[in-house]
Design a protein around this motif. Structure first.
Motif: not given
Lengths: 186, 186, 186, 186
Positions: D145-146, D148-149, D173, D177
């Motif tokens: 997720d990180v 992708a962000a 999360l 990030l």
């Protein structure tokens, strides 16, 4: 057109969240989507980006971040994507300090920001982020609001300063503004 | 598309207010934002300004101010910003009087309005603000409405006047309009 | 985007009505505004007209009038204003009959419709208003719907006719359509 | 701007459905409209297509179909209409398999897709539908997720991989990030 949307966060993606309001799921591009939790009731402060083929909401946790974002996209050559990568860092003061101290090198660390863009940001925004036009500290709150309203209507600094001298600010803000307008239209 | 928004005023800024309706905060540019109070339940009369990169609501306290604003932006060279600075003065009669009496000098007092724009305003709007086309006073209310509807559909003054002569206005407005249309299509 | 708006009629003007839904007053241009009554709860069938500087709803009392309006504006050179003046006459059959019988002279009675536009309307719409493509009467209801869906997806008449022969229509419409698609993609 | 609309299906046509939400009937173009039933309460996953003269919702039963649709329209030369005819076939896996195995001939069976478009689809999407950039399987969920962000914010693969090495993923999360961003801005 949309300054904020109140609703429930129903989706969190790397690039956007979805906020449900009255059964409509609004897709909002967010610099730091993981600051939200699924099911969280929130107010997303938004900016509607409109182009020939774009009608897209950008969302932020607070007005301060939104205002920095709006100032950044007012700089020629800086679009929403670059501005998002800057405000994503979520330390508004550090970014403002870099601009106020002309630290272009620091700004080039953000993706999509080369030396030329960094210098343009400094050129356009230095002095505009902390202390807005008109040496605001010299004005009382009321006169600050009237001055800002006159500026929004297109009057220049000289006209505003001249009219403010004759206005009685110990009255309702709306009346004070009308008095200032009347003086300007004499 | 949006003629008004009913809601609670949640933000007042020098240039705009925010009206919350069903959890959506609509940003509405307003000529005199300080006429509102935070928490006030209000109906903002709106105009939606649409351009390739603009989708913005302009809001007014009443239809009369909105109508003057709409007439002003119909003048070539006068955009929403200049029109806002004129209607901000909030004395519609004085502005209309200046236009009706060709007082260009008075109009140049508004920011962004030079002599050329002032004369264009007078050229385009003189006679159009007070007494709308078709010598309206000569018509009864019903025939006035039918005449205006026919004009909106594109029929010219001569056609309208000719058809109105044969219409029975002692009937429901909708029937009267249908009768006028049928006469025109004979 | 908006096929209809349910709400209360709060304003009636020669050219438009305002329908209030959840506190938002939608301005809807209407060919015969006087067919509504203030305070009436209604469903206005709408078409959203979008251009670079236009975002405007046109509204009608029923789908039939809307469909005729949509067909008229599909004719090159016929814009919403002319189409409104035609459907305002509110006798859809008479208008369709004029088109089906190539009665250009009748169509020129509408404001803004010269002989050239009248002939273009006939050229583009004759045969398209009453009996839609594909000799619809030969098809059962279900196959009519499947045929129309295939046409909407871009399949031509020959492909559709060929696939329909092998589809079992004694099943749910969705399954019938899937079967037709599968046949086409063999 | 609109990721989904919750409401009641009130109309089903060969090309679109109408979903009513709070009294507004949203017209949604749908590849397989007959998968809905009148009166059904549904959530239509939507994409808002915006052009100079278009403001139109496309709707799908699920995010998977929407995502395939969005990938298809990202291919140059493939517009919403062709993409709809492909996803209408409703067997996403078969379509993805055809792209992953460069089966251009299969893709040309869809209306409006010639050999050139089929090859362009394969060229642009092969490898992008099943396993998204960054060898995702090597990453834990959080780091995925990180990553992708960060990618969404404009950081390239090298920068992301370098920063992920030093981040502690046993934390919330959002904090992970922020840590990654801080590392990138050192």
């Amino acid at each position: 057109m949309y300054r904020y949307i109140k609703g429930i966060v129903t989706q969190i993606n790397p690039q956007h969240i979805v906020v449900e309001n009255n059964g409509v799921g609004y897709l909002v591009l967010s610099p730091v989507p993981y600051q939200y939790k699924i099911g969280e009731e929130t107010t997303v402060v938004t900016y509607l980006h409109v182009r020939e083929d774009i009608f897209q909401l950008y969302g932020f946790k607070d007005e301060e971040t939104l205002n920095l974002f709006l100032k950044l996209i007012s700089v020629s050559g800086i679009g929403p994507k670059s501005a998002m990568s800057i405000v994503a860092f979520d330390d508004t003061n550090k970014i403002i300090a870099a601009i106020e101290t002309s630290d272009a090198k620091y700004l080039t660390k953000f993706p999509g920001i080369g030396m030329k863009s960094a210098q343009q940001i400094i050129l356009d925004l230095k002095g505009k982020l902390v202390n807005d036009e008109l040496d605001m500290q010299l004005l009382s709150d009321n006169s600050k609001d009237v001055a800002a309203a006159l500026e929004a209507l297109g009057y220049n600094k000289k006209e505003i300063a001249k009219s403010l001298k004759h206005v009685n600010f110990d009255q309702d803000l709306n009346k004070a503004l009308k008095e200032a307008l009347a003086i300007l239209l004499k």
